[in-house]
Design a protein around this motif. Structure first.
Motif, PDB file in Angstrom:
ATOM      1  N   LEU A  88      10.213  20.668   3.823  1.00 14.77           N
ATOM      2  CA  LEU A  88       9.806  19.762   4.890  1.00 14.77           C
ATOM      3  C   LEU A  88       8.940  20.479   5.919  1.00 14.77           C
ATOM      4  CD1 LEU A  88      10.043  16.839   5.732  1.00 14.77           C
ATOM      5  CD2 LEU A  88      12.031  17.446   7.125  1.00 14.77           C
ATOM      6  N   LEU A  89       9.280  21.721   6.221  1.00 16.19           N
ATOM      7  CA  LEU A  89       8.448  22.493   7.153  1.00 16.19           C
ATOM      8  C   LEU A  89       7.049  22.726   6.574  1.00 16.19           C
ATOM      9  CD1 LEU A  89      11.034  25.174   8.358  1.00 16.19           C
ATOM     10  CD2 LEU A  89      10.282  23.114   9.566  1.00 16.19           C
ATOM     11  N   LYS A  90       6.990  22.997   5.287  1.00 12.79           N
ATOM     12  CA  LYS A  90       5.680  23.173   4.644  1.00 12.79           C
ATOM     13  C   LYS A  90       4.882  21.871   4.697  1.00 12.79           C
ATOM     14  CE  LYS A  90       3.575  24.727   0.303  1.00 12.79           C
ATOM     15  NZ  LYS A  90       3.832  25.285  -1.057  1.00 12.79           N
ATOM     16  N   PHE A  91       5.555  20.767   4.465  1.00 13.07           N
ATOM     17  CA  PHE A  91       4.888  19.471   4.522  1.00 13.07           C
ATOM     18  C   PHE A  91       4.275  19.249   5.899  1.00 13.07           C
ATOM     19  CE2 PHE A  91       5.267  14.808   5.251  1.00 13.07           C
ATOM     20  CZ  PHE A  91       4.350  14.391   4.302  1.00 13.07           C
ATOM     21  N   TRP A  92       5.023  19.563   6.953  1.00 10.74           N
ATOM     22  CA  TRP A  92       4.482  19.381   8.302  1.00 10.74           C
ATOM     23  C   TRP A  92       3.289  20.309   8.534  1.00 10.74           C
ATOM     24  CZ3 TRP A  92       3.599  22.416  12.577  1.00 10.74           C
ATOM     25  CH2 TRP A  92       3.283  21.730  13.750  1.00 10.74           C
ATOM     26  N   ALA A  93       3.390  21.563   8.081  1.00 11.70           N
ATOM     27  CA  ALA A  93       2.300  22.525   8.305  1.00 11.70           C
ATOM     28  C   ALA A  93       1.017  22.096   7.611  1.00 11.70           C
ATOM     29  CB  ALA A  93       2.729  23.908   7.804  1.00 11.70           C
ATOM     30  N   GLN A  94       1.138  21.362   6.498  1.00 12.66           N
ATOM     31  CA  GLN A  94      -0.041  20.919   5.755  1.00 12.66           C
ATOM     32  C   GLN A  94      -0.549  19.561   6.224  1.00 12.66           C
ATOM     33  OE1 GLN A  94       1.558  21.049   1.768  1.00 12.66           O
ATOM     34  NE2 GLN A  94       0.660  23.054   1.372  1.00 12.66           N
ATOM     35  N   THR A  95       0.121  18.975   7.225  1.00 12.26           N
ATOM     36  CA  THR A  95      -0.217  17.619   7.642  1.00 12.26           C
ATOM     37  C   THR A  95      -0.742  17.617   9.074  1.00 12.26           C
ATOM     38  OG1 THR A  95       1.571  16.764   6.270  1.00 12.26           O
ATOM     39  CG2 THR A  95       0.655  15.267   7.897  1.00 12.26           C
ATOM     40  N   PRO A  96      -1.995  17.333   9.295  1.00 10.77           N
ATOM     41  CA  PRO A  96      -2.506  17.255  10.666  1.00 10.77           C
ATOM     42  C   PRO A  96      -1.966  16.016  11.368  1.00 10.77           C
ATOM     43  CG  PRO A  96      -4.178  16.547   9.119  1.00 10.77           C
ATOM     44  CD  PRO A  96      -3.032  17.048   8.290  1.00 10.77           C
ATOM     45  N   SER A  97      -2.137  15.982  12.653  1.00 10.31           N
ATOM     46  CA  SER A  97      -1.629  14.851  13.436  1.00 10.31           C
ATOM     47  C   SER A  97      -2.624  13.713  13.535  1.00 10.31           C
ATOM     48  CB  SER A  97      -1.267  15.328  14.849  1.00 10.31           C
ATOM     49  OG  SER A  97      -2.407  15.924  15.469  1.00 10.31           O
ATOM     50  N   ALA A  98      -3.715  13.806  12.758  1.00 12.26           N
ATOM     51  CA  ALA A  98      -4.722  12.740  12.778  1.00 12.26           C
ATOM     52  C   ALA A  98      -4.129  11.464  12.178  1.00 12.26           C
ATOM     53  CB  ALA A  98      -5.934  13.181  11.969  1.00 12.26           C
ATOM     54  N   THR A 156      10.415  17.671  16.107  1.00 17.02           N
ATOM     55  CA  THR A 156      11.037  16.628  15.280  1.00 17.02           C
ATOM     56  C   THR A 156      11.263  17.115  13.857  1.00 17.02           C
ATOM     57  OG1 THR A 156      10.073  14.817  16.575  1.00 17.02           O
ATOM     58  CG2 THR A 156      10.711  14.332  14.300  1.00 17.02           C
ATOM     59  N   VAL A 157      10.228  17.736  13.285  1.00 16.66           N
ATOM     60  CA  VAL A 157      10.312  18.151  11.885  1.00 16.66           C
ATOM     61  C   VAL A 157      11.298  19.307  11.720  1.00 16.66           C
ATOM     62  CG1 VAL A 157       9.001  19.068   9.936  1.00 16.66           C
ATOM     63  CG2 VAL A 157       7.984  17.319  11.398  1.00 16.66           C
ATOM     64  N   ALA A 158      11.329  20.239  12.673  1.00 16.48           N
ATOM     65  CA  ALA A 158      12.279  21.351  12.575  1.00 16.48           C
ATOM     66  C   ALA A 158      13.714  20.848  12.602  1.00 16.48           C
ATOM     67  CB  ALA A 158      12.031  22.345  13.701  1.00 16.48           C
ATOM     68  N   ALA A 159      13.982  19.870  13.467  1.00 15.78           N
ATOM     69  CA  ALA A 159      15.327  19.299  13.515  1.00 15.78           C
ATOM     70  C   ALA A 159      15.654  18.561  12.215  1.00 15.78           C
ATOM     71  CB  ALA A 159      15.448  18.353  14.712  1.00 15.78           C
ATOM     72  N   ALA A 160      14.671  17.827  11.676  1.00 17.08           N
ATOM     73  CA  ALA A 160      14.888  17.113  10.418  1.00 17.08           C
ATOM     74  C   ALA A 160      15.055  18.086   9.251  1.00 17.08           C
ATOM     75  CB  ALA A 160      13.728  16.157  10.152  1.00 17.08           C
ATOM     76  N   ALA A 161      14.349  19.214   9.298  1.00 18.68           N
ATOM     77  CA  ALA A 161      14.471  20.206   8.232  1.00 18.68           C
ATOM     78  C   ALA A 161      15.878  20.786   8.186  1.00 18.68           C
ATOM     79  CB  ALA A 161      13.445  21.317   8.418  1.00 18.68           C
ATOM     80  N   PRO A 176       0.824  -1.212   0.000  1.00 22.56           N
ATOM     81  CA  PRO A 176       0.000   0.000   0.000  1.00 22.56           C
ATOM     82  C   PRO A 176       0.857   1.262   0.000  1.00 22.56           C
ATOM     83  CG  PRO A 176       0.120  -0.917   2.210  1.00 22.56           C
ATOM     84  CD  PRO A 176       0.837  -1.888   1.310  1.00 22.56           C
ATOM     85  N   LEU A 177       0.234   2.364  -0.378  1.00 21.84           N
ATOM     86  CA  LEU A 177       0.924   3.646  -0.430  1.00 21.84           C
ATOM     87  C   LEU A 177       0.963   4.301   0.942  1.00 21.84           C
ATOM     88  CD1 LEU A 177      -0.857   5.039  -3.609  1.00 21.84           C
ATOM     89  CD2 LEU A 177       1.417   3.998  -3.518  1.00 21.84           C
ATOM     90  N   ALA A 178       1.931   5.169   1.135  1.00 18.81           N
ATOM     91  CA  ALA A 178       1.971   5.967   2.364  1.00 18.81           C
ATOM     92  C   ALA A 178       0.766   6.905   2.403  1.00 18.81           C
ATOM     93  CB  ALA A 178       3.265   6.777   2.422  1.00 18.81           C
ATOM     94  N   GLY A 179       0.305   7.178   3.600  1.00 15.85           N
ATOM     95  CA  GLY A 179      -0.900   7.992   3.743  1.00 15.85           C
ATOM     96  C   GLY A 179      -0.682   9.479   3.589  1.00 15.85           C
ATOM     97  N   ARG A 180       0.560   9.949   3.776  1.00 22.10           N
ATOM     98  CA  ARG A 180       0.862  11.374   3.689  1.00 22.10           C
ATOM     99  C   ARG A 180       1.953  11.569   2.636  1.00 22.10           C
ATOM    100  NH1 ARG A 180      -1.093  10.540   8.662  1.00 22.10           N
ATOM    101  NH2 ARG A 180      -1.915  12.304   9.846  1.00 22.10           N
ATOM    102  N   THR A 181       1.601  12.272   1.575  1.00 24.97           N
ATOM    103  CA  THR A 181       2.555  12.482   0.498  1.00 24.97           C
ATOM    104  C   THR A 181       2.468  13.910  -0.019  1.00 24.97           C
ATOM    105  OG1 THR A 181       0.974  11.722  -1.178  1.00 24.97           O
ATOM    106  CG2 THR A 181       2.475  10.077  -0.266  1.00 24.97           C
ATOM    107  N   ALA A 182       3.546  14.358  -0.641  1.00 27.10           N
ATOM    108  CA  ALA A 182       3.553  15.684  -1.258  1.00 27.10           C
ATOM    109  C   ALA A 182       4.640  15.745  -2.314  1.00 27.10           C
ATOM    110  CB  ALA A 182       3.777  16.782  -0.214  1.00 27.10           C
ATOM    111  N   PHE A 183       4.429  16.612  -3.296  1.00 30.17           N
ATOM    112  CA  PHE A 183       5.447  16.909  -4.299  1.00 30.17           C
ATOM    113  C   PHE A 183       5.583  18.422  -4.384  1.00 30.17           C
ATOM    114  CE2 PHE A 183       6.806  18.002  -8.611  1.00 30.17           C
ATOM    115  CZ  PHE A 183       7.970  17.276  -8.687  1.00 30.17           C
ATOM    116  N   TYR A 184       6.794  18.918  -4.197  1.00 28.90           N
ATOM    117  CA  TYR A 184       7.069  20.346  -4.274  1.00 28.90           C
ATOM    118  C   TYR A 184       8.075  20.610  -5.384  1.00 28.90           C
ATOM    119  CZ  TYR A 184       4.999  20.224   0.384  1.00 28.90           C
ATOM    120  OH  TYR A 184       4.161  20.015   1.444  1.00 28.90           O
ATOM    121  N   LYS A 185       7.754  21.571  -6.217  1.00 31.22           N
ATOM    122  CA  LYS A 185       8.658  21.960  -7.304  1.00 31.22           C
ATOM    123  C   LYS A 185       8.948  23.446  -7.178  1.00 31.22           C
ATOM    124  CE  LYS A 185       9.038  22.109 -12.342  1.00 31.22           C
ATOM    125  NZ  LYS A 185       8.571  21.512 -13.620  1.00 31.22           N
TER     126      LYS A 185
END
Length: 506
Positions: free
Chosen positions: A489-499, A456-461, A389-398
């Motif tokens: 990566l920061l944008k990805f986190w901002a668009q992704t709820p914790s649900a 976590t995401v800020a450190a990974a960014a 199966p595919l991952a539940g949270r995905t994004a493509f940024y150009k």
């Protein structure tokens, strides 16, 4: 054979006027059909657009707009083409001097001034006019914004993908440029179009199958064009001539011919070979044939891969996507090909075929150096496989200088899985920041096993900003590229709820 035979505007034309490297545009103009023009010679302006009858499911065809300045004329042997000159006589207008509905609306609403680009606009608009999925009833509402695929959570977000009250997708014109009239009257003409009449010959033509591909062999001036009749024949040619030029949509090879005057001694057309045109969705994987156009993939998947739904609208223009293929985009080995970061995030693999058999290679191991891959002598890329199966949270940024129809400065594909608020896996593909497309493995490690939180995401960014070996060039500086990695990566986190992870179509 003595020459090609192409049905153009309902009339079979042919002879020995085309060589292996003669472009469709030049051949048409030599036939007296001078409406299509050359503007950029690299598929960005659309002044050369024409319509081609392409397969559209069992027993049907679809009028598809393509750039005539890129593909060789020999690739259309046995096929059907309609130019701007033919629309008036073939498109339900009756006599040749009468206007097609698209031409009439362009004229009445001031959509043409100098006229250089107008035939290309008309052909792109006609392709959208005849698109069977278009709803001209007005249900979409005036100026409606179409949701172009899912965002990172499966939730829909508004985009720049605009449709008119008649269902006309304005991005059908994303590959057409005009500099004298302005786009407002052209948009008005597009949005004024109704549905094709039942008696319209071009509409009725879509109810019949597209012409089958037929084997072609054309030689001139020490060069040869061959359309093999089978995959086995193609692989035999490759075994004997490993440096042969493979051509599907010619969106890259055509530029080499036009701007760098490349003249390969052998051109092999692969776009209509059935083993390279698979689209299969199984329980464990999706297989996409290397010779399917991106537009065919988009329609065939119908939203099953949200990450690709985000990629497609940002990949060049509709004119290019109607011809470009995943096989071609990966086959060039370019570090800025848009598909690679998305496929890396999807943990995809490629199927390489030769006369010796097939092997499967992860995309993460496919690129070995600048424009170099693991392909061996006599091998070609037959298909791309995406595991399920595919991952539940995905994004493509150009990130590019233009929003659309441009080359990436940086491209990022992201796919993350969560379980109870913890990252269980992360796949991040990067383009434009190294000699090859790469996985951001240090960033993936910084995310995996940790809570999906800002900290976590800020450190990974911060880690992601140091991935790759970006350089300064005309498109962007190395410093800018690094900054965009972290911001993505920061944008990805901002668009992704914790649900919890959303359900993803299978």
């Amino acid at each position: 054979m003595d020459g090609i035979r192409v049905t153009v505007n309902g009339q079979v034309r042919g002879g020995d006027g085309a060589g292996p490297h003669t472009r469709l545009l030049d051949w048409l103009r030599a036939e007296g059909l001078t409406g299509a023009k050359e503007g950029c010679a690299e598929g960005e302006c659309g002044a050369c657009a024409v319509l081609v009858a392409r397969p559209d499911g069992a027993g049907r065809s679809r009028w598809t707009s393509v750039n005539a300045c890129l593909p060789p004329a020999a690739a259309f042997d046995g096929q059907e083409v309609v130019t701007a000159e033919g629309l008036g006589s073939a498109g339900g207008a009756g006599a040749g001097e009468r206007l097609h509905p698209v031409q009439r609306e362009m004229a009445q609403r001031g959509g043409s001034q100098c006229g250089y680009c107008t035939p290309g606009f008309v052909c792109s608009m006609a392709a959208e006019y005849y698109r069977t999925e278009r709803d001209a009833s007005g249900a979409s509402g005036a100026g409606a914004r179409v949701q172009t695929g899912t965002a990172v959570t499966g939730e829909e977000h508004a985009s720049d993908h605009e449709c008119g009250p008649n269902g006309f997708d304005l991005h059908a014109l994303s590959g057409n440029l005009c500099r004298c009239t302005g786009y407002r009257p052209i948009r008005d003409a597009a949005y004024a179009l109704g549905s094709p009449e039942d008696a319209d010959p071009l509409r009725r033509r879509q109810e019949q199958p597209a012409p089958p591909a037929r084997p072609t062999r054309l030689s001139a001036d020490g060069a040869e064009f061959v359309r093999p009749g089978s995959l086995e024949e193609l692989l035999e040619h490759l075994e004997r001539t490993p440096d042969a030029q493979l051509v599907a949509g010619a969106t890259d090879a055509g530029v080499e011919v036009n701007l760098r005057h490349a003249r390969p001694p052998l051109v092999l057309a692969v776009d209509r070979l059935a083993p390279l045109r698979t689209l299969e969705v199984g329980a464990e994987r999706i297989e996409i044939g290397a010779a399917l156009s991106l537009s065919e993939i988009e329609r065939g998947l119908a939203g099953r891969v949200p990450l690709l739904d985000q990629l497609f609208p940002q990949f060049a223009s509709r004119l290019i996507r109607n011809a470009a293929t995943l096989g071609g985009n990966l086959g060039t080995g370019s570090p800025i090909g848009d598909s690679a970061p998305a496929l890396l995030a999807l943990d995809a693999s490629v199927v390489l075929a030769s006369a010796r058999g097939e092997r499967e290679v992860p995309v993460a191991e496919y690129f070995t150096g600048y424009r170099q891959t693991v392909k061996e002598t006599g091998e070609l890329l037959r298909a791309v496989r995406i595991p399920l199966p595919l991952a539940g949270r995905t994004a493509f940024y150009k990130i590019a200088k233009r929003r659309f129809d441009d080359i990436s400065s940086v491209a990022v594909g992201v796919a993350v899985r969560l379980d109870g608020g913890t990252v269980t896996s992360a796949r991040i593909g990067l383009g434009g920041v190294a000699a090859t497309p790469i996985r951001a493995r240090a960033t993936e490690d910084a995310l995996t096993g940790r809570p999906w939180t800002w900290e976590t995401v800020a450190a990974a960014a911060a880690v992601m900003a140091g991935e790759g070996t970006p350089i300064d060039d005309l498109r962007a500086s190395a410093r800018y590229r690094s900054a965009m990695l972290g911001q993505a990566l920061l944008k990805f986190w901002a668009q992704t709820p914790s649900a919890p992870d959303p359900e993803v179509p299978r």
